[in-house]
Design a protein around this motif. Structure first.
Motif, PDB file in Angstrom:
ATOM      1  N   GLY A 365       0.815  -1.213   0.000  1.00 55.88           N
ATOM      2  CA  GLY A 365       0.000   0.000   0.000  1.00 55.88           C
ATOM      3  C   GLY A 365       0.845   1.257   0.000  1.00 55.88           C
ATOM      4  N   ILE A 366       1.945   1.234   0.750  1.00 57.38           N
ATOM      5  CA  ILE A 366       2.867   2.381   0.747  1.00 57.38           C
ATOM      6  C   ILE A 366       3.390   2.620  -0.661  1.00 57.38           C
ATOM      7  N   GLY A 367       3.811   1.546  -1.330  1.00 58.52           N
ATOM      8  CA  GLY A 367       4.325   1.672  -2.695  1.00 58.52           C
ATOM      9  C   GLY A 367       3.289   2.197  -3.664  1.00 58.52           C
ATOM     10  N   MET A 368       2.045   1.712  -3.527  1.00 52.07           N
ATOM     11  CA  MET A 368       0.959   2.208  -4.387  1.00 52.07           C
ATOM     12  C   MET A 368       0.761   3.707  -4.198  1.00 52.07           C
ATOM     13  N   GLY A 369       0.766   4.127  -2.931  1.00 54.57           N
ATOM     14  CA  GLY A 369       0.562   5.538  -2.646  1.00 54.57           C
ATOM     15  C   GLY A 369       1.664   6.420  -3.199  1.00 54.57           C
ATOM     16  N   LEU A 370       2.895   5.933  -3.153  1.00 51.28           N
ATOM     17  CA  LEU A 370       4.028   6.738  -3.608  1.00 51.28           C
ATOM     18  C   LEU A 370       4.142   6.809  -5.130  1.00 51.28           C
ATOM     19  N   SER A 371       3.655   5.796  -5.830  1.00 52.15           N
ATOM     20  CA  SER A 371       3.952   5.726  -7.267  1.00 52.15           C
ATOM     21  C   SER A 371       2.805   6.128  -8.184  1.00 52.15           C
ATOM     22  N   THR A 372       1.578   5.727  -7.874  1.00 50.62           N
ATOM     23  CA  THR A 372       0.507   5.788  -8.871  1.00 50.62           C
ATOM     24  C   THR A 372       0.109   7.213  -9.247  1.00 50.62           C
ATOM     25  N   MET A 373      -0.382   7.977  -8.274  1.00 43.80           N
ATOM     26  CA  MET A 373      -0.854   9.322  -8.589  1.00 43.80           C
ATOM     27  C   MET A 373       0.271  10.285  -8.979  1.00 43.80           C
ATOM     28  N   PRO A 374       1.455  10.236  -8.328  1.00 39.39           N
ATOM     29  CA  PRO A 374       2.549  11.093  -8.801  1.00 39.39           C
ATOM     30  C   PRO A 374       2.913  10.841 -10.269  1.00 39.39           C
ATOM     31  N   ALA A 375       2.901   9.565 -10.682  1.00 36.84           N
ATOM     32  CA  ALA A 375       3.204   9.257 -12.087  1.00 36.84           C
ATOM     33  C   ALA A 375       2.115   9.811 -13.000  1.00 36.84           C
ATOM     34  N   THR A 376       0.846   9.589 -12.636  1.00 34.68           N
ATOM     35  CA  THR A 376      -0.272  10.081 -13.448  1.00 34.68           C
ATOM     36  C   THR A 376      -0.249  11.597 -13.560  1.00 34.68           C
ATOM     37  N   THR A 377      -0.002  12.279 -12.440  1.00 32.77           N
ATOM     38  CA  THR A 377       0.024  13.742 -12.439  1.00 32.77           C
ATOM     39  C   THR A 377       1.151  14.270 -13.315  1.00 32.77           C
ATOM     40  N   THR A 378       2.318  13.635 -13.242  1.00 32.35           N
ATOM     41  CA  THR A 378       3.450  14.068 -14.073  1.00 32.35           C
ATOM     42  C   THR A 378       3.115  13.915 -15.547  1.00 32.35           C
ATOM     43  N   GLY A 379       2.498  12.796 -15.905  1.00 31.73           N
ATOM     44  CA  GLY A 379       2.122  12.585 -17.305  1.00 31.73           C
ATOM     45  C   GLY A 379       1.098  13.588 -17.791  1.00 31.73           C
TER      46      GLY A 379
END
Length: 479
Positions: A365-379
């Protein structure tokens, strides 16, 4: 509410509606066996309650970019939420299974109108440097609801009646409509747009056929069904035709040129891997807790709660770090954490303590929180502002298809491998199930490891864009 900045009221508003939709859909998953009893239906017929939502939502999403630009994002979002509330009310008074399926389809159309539009509404009111935290908080709905929903749905079925699975949407849905009317701003409308009918027909047929086929597949025999094979082939041909049509249009339904922006492409790939990991885990962990270790549904639900909580917390942490430092460190770290924790889940034994599974899933869950939305927002930040609505629609469609593909893959893998292990090694069914689940997690972990370089590439593209923007700003100041 008067002291809360307007832009944060927008986040609260769209989070309320989005959380309601995703939570409701995930609550219905454990209710399918109960609905089979209520309506005297088989598993295939009752499964349409889940499948129809996924299909109608998926086929609606591609057109939301055009509709939002043409009629206004606020109007589209509110229309979708209103349709979802109406579908919920009608669903609660369903008199037979076909009527319930019909009203679930209405809910799916409403959800398909809302999901991509919600992200676009947030991007309308936040500057690029603040979008990470904003989408991190919003993303709590997308990541936490699927893990909380099955537990809540099970409790409602045990303590109440199935109608409450629909009625519980109405208060939050109506509240969301009130908030939307008050706090969402009117967005600019483009009157010179033409509707891409041929592209719409092709993508609706393609996405609809693919999602319908995936929704009908839960074991290897289903994959060999001529109907499912035909649907998959039809969907693939229609999507290939869609790409050809869009490349020749002046005003395409979904402008595929956004995939020429590397940061957007990398972000979509990260989101797809995250969706496969999330929903693959949601499928395998209940089989592990109940089928291997013999615990009940409540313990299974509790297994997901630490993960859901940490996902929400670290989404906001990831958003803050993204706004300050960019995506390279945060997305790469998140994907690495997902990969490592998932690989460890691939080495469980019959004697493994329950707390170990709780802990490893929480770390995921920690990994999901750190990766998913930051990647989407950057894109999303990397594409031109005029493409935000359509970029969000594309991202949501691909995430929906990845989730379905992940569930299908791991369900078939589990079924086939468990049978092979029992036949070849003579193990008991729980032991064979554990080995098949372990292998499934290892496959999932390898996929996450393969995605780690995407975080590095995303960071490089972010730095390139930041440098271009700085040079452009310096040029303006120099003039």
């Amino acid at each position: 509410m008067s002291k809360v900045p307007q832009k944060w009221l927008v986040v609260i508003t769209v989070l309320l509606g989005t959380f309601t939709i995703i939570l409701n859909n995930s609550m219905l998953n454990p209710a399918v066996p109960h609905l089979m009893e209520v309506f005297n239906a088989d598993a295939v017929a009752a499964g349409w309650v889940i499948t129809i939502f996924m299909v109608t939502m998926g086929v609606t999403m591609p057109v939301t970019g055009y509709l939002g630009d043409r009629f206004g994002k606020k109007q589209l979002y509110m229309a979708g939420l209103a349709l979802f509330v109406i579908g919920s009310l009608l669903g609660s008074v369903s008199w037979d299974l076909p009527s319930l399926i019909l009203f679930r389809g209405l809910q799916g159309i409403g959800g398909g109108m809302m999901m991509p539009t919600a992200m676009a509404l947030i991007f309308e009111v936040f500057p690029k440097k603040e979008r990470g935290l904003a989408t991190g908080i919003y993303g709590i709905a997308a990541m936490m609801a699927p893990t909380i929903g099955p537990t809540l749905g099970g409790v409602i079925i045990e303590l109440g009646s199935w109608q409450w699975l629909f009625l519980c949407n109405i208060p939050t849905g109506v509240l969301g409509l009130v908030f939307s009317q008050i706090y969402l701003k009117q967005t600019a409308r483009a009157s010179n747009l033409t509707f891409d009918l041929s592209g719409f027909v092709a993508v609706t047929l393609g996405v609809g056929a693919m999602l319908l086929a995936l929704g009908r597949v839960s074991e290897l025999a289903h994959l060999q069904d001529p109907m499912n094979i035909s649907l998959l082939i039809l969907g693939l041909i229609a999507l290939m035709l869609f790409v050809k049509i869009e490349n020749g249009k002046e005003q395409p339904l979904l402008d595929l040129s956004i995939f020429k922006v590397p940061a957007y492409t990398y972000s979509v790939l990260v989101a797809s891997v995250s969706s496969i990991s999330l929903f693959g885990g949601i499928f395998l962990i209940p089989l592990l807790i109940q089928g291997v270790y013999g615990y009940g549904a409540i313990i299974t639900g509790l297994t997901f709660l630490p993960s859901a909580l940490l996902t929400g917390i670290f989404m906001t942490v990831g958003g803050r770090i993204l706004d300050r430092q960019g995506p390279s460190l945060i997305v790469t770290s998140g994907l690495t954490i997902i990969a490592v924790a998932t690989m460890f889940l691939g080495f469980l034994s019959m004697e493994t303590a329950l707390w170990v599974i709780f802990a490893l899933n929480a770390i995921r869950g920690i990994g999901m929180g750190l990766s998913t939305m930051p990647a989407t927002t950057t894109g999303m930040n990397a594409i031109p502002e005029k493409f935000i609505s359509r970029g969000s629609a594309m991202n949501n469609v691909l995430r929906q298809m990845s989730s379905a593909l992940g569930i299908v893959f791991f369900s078939i893998y589990f079924e086939v491998r468990r049978s092979q292990i029992v036949s070849a090694n003579g193990l008991t069914l729980p032991e064979a199930s554990l080995q098949a689940i372990n292998e499934g997690f290892i496959v999932m972990g390898v996929l996450a490891f393969l995605a780690v370089p995407l975080g590095i590439l995303l960071g490089r593209e972010y730095k390139k864009q930041a440098k271009k923007e700085q040079e452009a700003l310096s040029g303006k100041l120099g003039d």
